[in-house]
Design an enzyme around this catalytic site. Structure first.
Site, PDB file in Angstrom:
ATOM      1  N   HIS A 103      -5.618   1.727  -4.488  1.00 54.86           N
ATOM      2  CA  HIS A 103      -4.826   1.799  -3.494  1.00 54.86           C
ATOM      3  C   HIS A 103      -4.336   0.254  -3.630  1.00 54.86           C
ATOM      4  O   HIS A 103      -5.033  -0.753  -4.512  1.00 54.86           O
ATOM      5  CB  HIS A 103      -5.596   1.235  -2.055  1.00 54.86           C
ATOM      6  CG  HIS A 103      -7.143   0.645  -1.239  1.00 54.86           C
ATOM      7  ND1 HIS A 103      -7.176  -0.224  -0.618  1.00 54.86           N
ATOM      8  CD2 HIS A 103      -7.932   0.306  -2.922  1.00 54.86           C
ATOM      9  CE1 HIS A 103      -7.748  -1.063  -1.239  1.00 54.86           C
ATOM     10  NE2 HIS A 103      -8.755  -0.763  -2.070  1.00 54.86           N
TER      11      HIS A 103
ATOM     12  N   CYS B 120       0.493  -1.188  -0.115  1.00 52.35           N
ATOM     13  CA  CYS B 120      -0.285   0.339   0.043  1.00 52.35           C
ATOM     14  C   CYS B 120       0.732   1.381  -0.123  1.00 52.35           C
ATOM     15  O   CYS B 120       0.282   2.581  -1.078  1.00 52.35           O
ATOM     16  CB  CYS B 120      -1.179  -0.067   1.184  1.00 52.35           C
ATOM     17  SG  CYS B 120      -0.122   0.399   2.588  1.00 52.35           S
TER      18      CYS B 120
ATOM     19  N   HIS C 122      -2.428   1.597   7.250  1.00 51.66           N
ATOM     20  CA  HIS C 122      -2.878   1.461   5.157  1.00 51.66           C
ATOM     21  C   HIS C 122      -2.746   3.578   4.833  1.00 51.66           C
ATOM     22  O   HIS C 122      -3.795   3.739   5.339  1.00 51.66           O
ATOM     23  CB  HIS C 122      -4.201   0.606   5.183  1.00 51.66           C
ATOM     24  CG  HIS C 122      -4.721   0.059   3.794  1.00 51.66           C
ATOM     25  ND1 HIS C 122      -3.678  -0.752   3.230  1.00 51.66           N
ATOM     26  CD2 HIS C 122      -5.384   0.878   2.865  1.00 51.66           C
ATOM     27  CE1 HIS C 122      -4.029  -0.550   1.978  1.00 51.66           C
ATOM     28  NE2 HIS C 122      -5.495   0.330   1.933  1.00 51.66           N
TER      29      HIS C 122
END
Length: 337
Positions: A313, A253, A301
């Site tokens: 993402h 990520c 994240h």
């Protein structure tokens, strides 16, 4: 490369929190958040989601440790190069003083003060004023420069040794985080394989994403660099999640965010925890394309806002880079780079 600015840290407003929580609730099934149901299948999906989240947190810790190890490797290499260059200077200085000693010997005798050339440590001899009195001004200067250079190289050798020890500790830390990531991912795969066939199929469909470009509503990026980063992130759509990777063939990520902004000429730190401070924070209600959306309280994240309630993402292993709703999980902060 853009400089990192320590941002102000305004909290999310109450209305924003309501919006985020409502969106998160609307997409809970896709995100496999734990529902209130006692259905064993639901519990299984919640466990898979939790394990993937734990693996992602461990991945960010791995990225941080790996980045530190890389920096230490550069520092050790620079220190070793500096020591080598310093030793060359010492050898040249010794050679020059040796020529003086040779000339003195051939002319009838060696000045006792030049006997220090036979020693690896001239400090004790040089510290005696009587010895320096017997040297010419030029010889005295050369000997003191030699003394200073040898002391400096000694300090550099000590520092290089310390850096090597720190690098070894960092390598151990990288290996430990790697084992944690692999363990969590293996556990998540086992839990996923244990799901009923229909639930596993639903998870697989969600992992592949819709494949369609959502309506992004014509939102305007906050800057030219943000626009370039969004364009780069879109080019990465469909590429696989690979933990510890920052492109171009695969990403985790934070690696996707770092790579996307690098295409815009902006240097971001490696981890999602550090990326949240790579600019100034804005309310979610004011998010614009290119802003970094950081999730969960531990900032484990990160995604890129692209407009109309959507982000790009790298979700988790097995799922490619894709679009998802911004409220797919609890938002921690939004950062404008």
């Amino acid at each position: 490369m853009a400089s990192h600015r320590r941002p102000t840290q305004p909290g999310l407003g109450q209305s924003t929190r309501v919006t985020v929580l409502s969106a998160a609730a609307a997409t809970a099934a896709a995100a496999f958040a734990a529902p209130a149901s006692a259905d064993p299948a639901d519990s299984g999906k919640a466990r898979v989601d939790r394990l993937f989240a734990q693996a992602e947190k461990a991945t960010e810790e791995y990225d941080k440790a790996d980045e530190r190890a890389g920096e230490l490797r550069r520092q050790v290499r620079d220190a070793q190069d500096s020591v080598a260059r310093g030793q060359e200077r010492i050898n040249r200085m010794r050679g020059a003083l040796g020529a003086i000693a040779g000339a003195q010997y051939r002319s009838g005798g060696l000045d006792p003060s030049l006997a220090l050339l036979l020693s690896e440590n001239p400090d004790s001899y040089l510290d005696k004023a009587a010895a320096l009195d017997r040297l010419s001004e030029r010889q005295s200067t050369q000997l003191r420069e030699l003394q200073q250079e040898m002391r400096r190289i000694g300090q550099q050798r000590t520092e290089a040794t310390r850096k090597l020890a720190e690098l070894e500790r960092s390598r151990v830390e990288v290996a430990r985080h790697k084992r944690t990531v692999e363990s969590k991912l293996a556990e998540a795969r086992r839990a996923l394989n244990a799901l009923p066939t229909a639930d596993r199929a639903a998870f697989d469909r969600a992992s592949r994403g819709g494949g369609r470009t959502p309506d992004l509503g014509g939102a305007v990026p906050a800057s030219g660099r943000a626009a370039a980063a969004v364009l780069a992130a879109r080019q990465a759509l469909g590429r696989p999640y690979i933990w510890g990777a920052n492109g171009p063939s695969g990403f985790d990520c934070s690696g996707l965010m770092q790579w996307s902004y690098a295409q815009a000429g902006v240097g971001l730190p490696r981890t999602s925890q550090a990326q949240r401070y790579a600019g100034h924070q804005v309310p979610l209600s004011e998010a614009r394309p290119g802003d970094l959306v950081v999730y969960r309280a531990d900032a484990s994240h990160v995604a890129m806002y692209v407009g109309n309630g959507q982000v790009i993402h790298a979700p988790y292993p097995g799922a490619p880079v894709r679009y998802d709703p911004v409220g797919m999980m609890p938002v921690s902060s939004v950062t404008r780079v």
